[in-house]
Design an enzyme around this catalytic site. Structure first.
Site, PDB file in Angstrom:
ATOM      1  N   GLN A 181      -4.862  -1.563   9.682  1.00 51.77           N
ATOM      2  CA  GLN A 181      -4.547  -2.869   9.109  1.00 51.77           C
ATOM      3  C   GLN A 181      -5.050  -3.965  10.056  1.00 51.77           C
ATOM      4  O   GLN A 181      -4.663  -4.009  11.220  1.00 51.77           O
ATOM      5  CB  GLN A 181      -3.029  -2.988   8.867  1.00 51.77           C
ATOM      6  CG  GLN A 181      -2.622  -4.261   8.154  1.00 51.77           C
ATOM      7  CD  GLN A 181      -3.180  -4.355   6.726  1.00 51.77           C
ATOM      8  OE1 GLN A 181      -3.210  -3.390   5.992  1.00 51.77           O
ATOM      9  NE2 GLN A 181      -3.667  -5.544   6.368  1.00 51.77           N
ATOM     10  N   ASP A 192     -11.463   2.690   4.112  1.00 50.35           N
ATOM     11  CA  ASP A 192     -11.735   1.246   4.021  1.00 50.35           C
ATOM     12  C   ASP A 192     -13.236   0.953   4.085  1.00 50.35           C
ATOM     13  O   ASP A 192     -13.655  -0.186   3.865  1.00 50.35           O
ATOM     14  CB  ASP A 192     -11.025   0.513   5.181  1.00 50.35           C
ATOM     15  CG  ASP A 192      -9.788  -0.231   4.713  1.00 50.35           C
ATOM     16  OD1 ASP A 192      -9.677  -0.496   3.494  1.00 50.35           O
ATOM     17  OD2 ASP A 192      -8.934  -0.557   5.559  1.00 50.35           O
ATOM     18  N   LYS A 202       0.836  -1.207   0.000  1.00 48.80           N
ATOM     19  CA  LYS A 202       0.000   0.000   0.000  1.00 48.80           C
ATOM     20  C   LYS A 202       0.875   1.263   0.000  1.00 48.80           C
ATOM     21  O   LYS A 202       0.589   2.228  -0.703  1.00 48.80           O
ATOM     22  CB  LYS A 202      -0.954  -0.023   1.214  1.00 48.80           C
ATOM     23  CG  LYS A 202      -2.051  -1.069   1.081  1.00 48.80           C
ATOM     24  CD  LYS A 202      -2.803  -1.328   2.381  1.00 48.80           C
ATOM     25  CE  LYS A 202      -3.732  -2.526   2.228  1.00 48.80           C
ATOM     26  NZ  LYS A 202      -4.396  -2.924   3.479  1.00 48.80           N
TER      27      LYS A 202
END
Ligand code: NAD
Length: 279
Positions: free
Chosen positions: A95, A118, A51
């Site tokens: 994460q 997200d 990422k």
């Protein structure tokens, strides 16, 4: 049978993302993404590195807050609050998975919905259910973009989603329903998986079990999307679908690697740029 080439589409999207970032920079805005990474899980570290690299190549500013596995929940929440306030940060990504002593939902709830690239905050989940434009989880969003690219329209299709997690299966189900597919959603307690998969025009699998979907479970001419990522004993990456035997039966199928995986990262860049546009 045609391959749905996620790698090629992701490259195209990333190129456009870099152009979009360049024009935002001309207006004095550099999109920024902050990542919270807790512990030493090698897979999580690999994903975060990918990422970071994608952000760098696109011109997005990124910062990773690496925290030890025994970090307190309070410290994580404090870091998120700080990033919520930081005007240079447009997107915040936690994460997953987080260590067991941390309340994951509480952490996700602390991310400002405006920076929730997200799409895991309950506010954005609710918007997805109601089909209101907002942040959508990157993996299922990537699947929808891939279908769109190949002119595949779920409207009226019998779709089956295998796997019902909050980050993959459930949002996938809502996206398909919002496009007027008839959706079956299956999980570990589904009685007879094959009954569901074998009647699907569109079969989307995100479980994490190699060869879960075999040839006899797939309808002739089906569109098959494999989200699963598994590592074989030989260290090879595979999906959840027995690709070799299933592919000849399909009208379209995604490979693993090179299918949904690259789309996930591309969508993270797009979501971050969209967040920066709203500054
Ligand atoms: P998860 O463990 O949170 O959820 C797995 C789901 O599969 C659950 O709903 C469970 O009930 C269901 N399941 C388990 N065994 C089953 C079985 N035998 N039959 C039917 N359903 C079963 O996992 P997740 O985070 O949703 O990820 C799923 C897979 O997708 C993993 O392989 C993961 O690595 C992969 N993934 C890929 C991407 C990508 O970018 N390609 C992104 C996220 C996750």
């Amino acid at each position: 049978m045609q391959i749905l080439d996620g790698k090629a589409l992701a490259a195209k999207i990333r190129k456009k993302a870099a152009d979009d970032v360049a024009s935002l920079k001309n207006k004095g805005i550099t999109p920024g993404l902050a990542v919270v990474l807790v512990g030493d899980d090698p897979a999580s570290h690999t994903y975060v590195k990918m990422k970071e690299k994608a952000c760098e190549e696109t011109g997005i500013y990124s910062i990773v807050h690496k925290m030890p596995i025994d970090i307190s929940e309070a410290k994580i929440l404090e870091t998120i609050e700080m990033m919520n306030q930081n005007p240079n940060i447009d997107g915040i990504l936690i994460q997953l998975p987080l260590p067991a002593h941390i309340d994951t939902q509480k952490v996700l709830n602390t991310v400002s919905p405006e920076k929730d690239v997200d799409g895991f905050h309950p506010f954005n989940v609710g918007n997805l259910v109601l089909d209101i434009d907002s942040f959508v989880p990157c993996t299922p969003l990537g699947v929808m973009k891939l279908l769109e690219e190949y002119d595949i329209h779920p409207k009226g299709m019998d779709a089956c989603v295998v796997g019902a997690s909050n980050i993959v299966g459930k949002p996938m189900m809502h996206l398909l329903l919002n496009k007027f597919a008839t959706v079956d959603i299956c999980h570990i307690y589904t009685k007879d998986l094959k009954t569901h998969t074998s009647r699907a025009d569109l079969l989307i699998v995100g479980v994490g079990k190699q060869n879960l979907i075999t040839k006899d479970m797939v309808k002739e001419g089906a569109i098959v999307i494999d989200i699963g990522i598994n590592k074989t004993d030989e260290g090879k990456i595979t999906g959840d679908v027995d690709f070799e035997n299933v592919a000849p039966k399909c009208s379209y199928i995604t490979p693993v690697p090179g299918g949904v995986g690259p789309m996930t990262i591309a969508m993270l860049l797009v979501n971050t740029i969209n967040a920066a546009r709203k500054r």
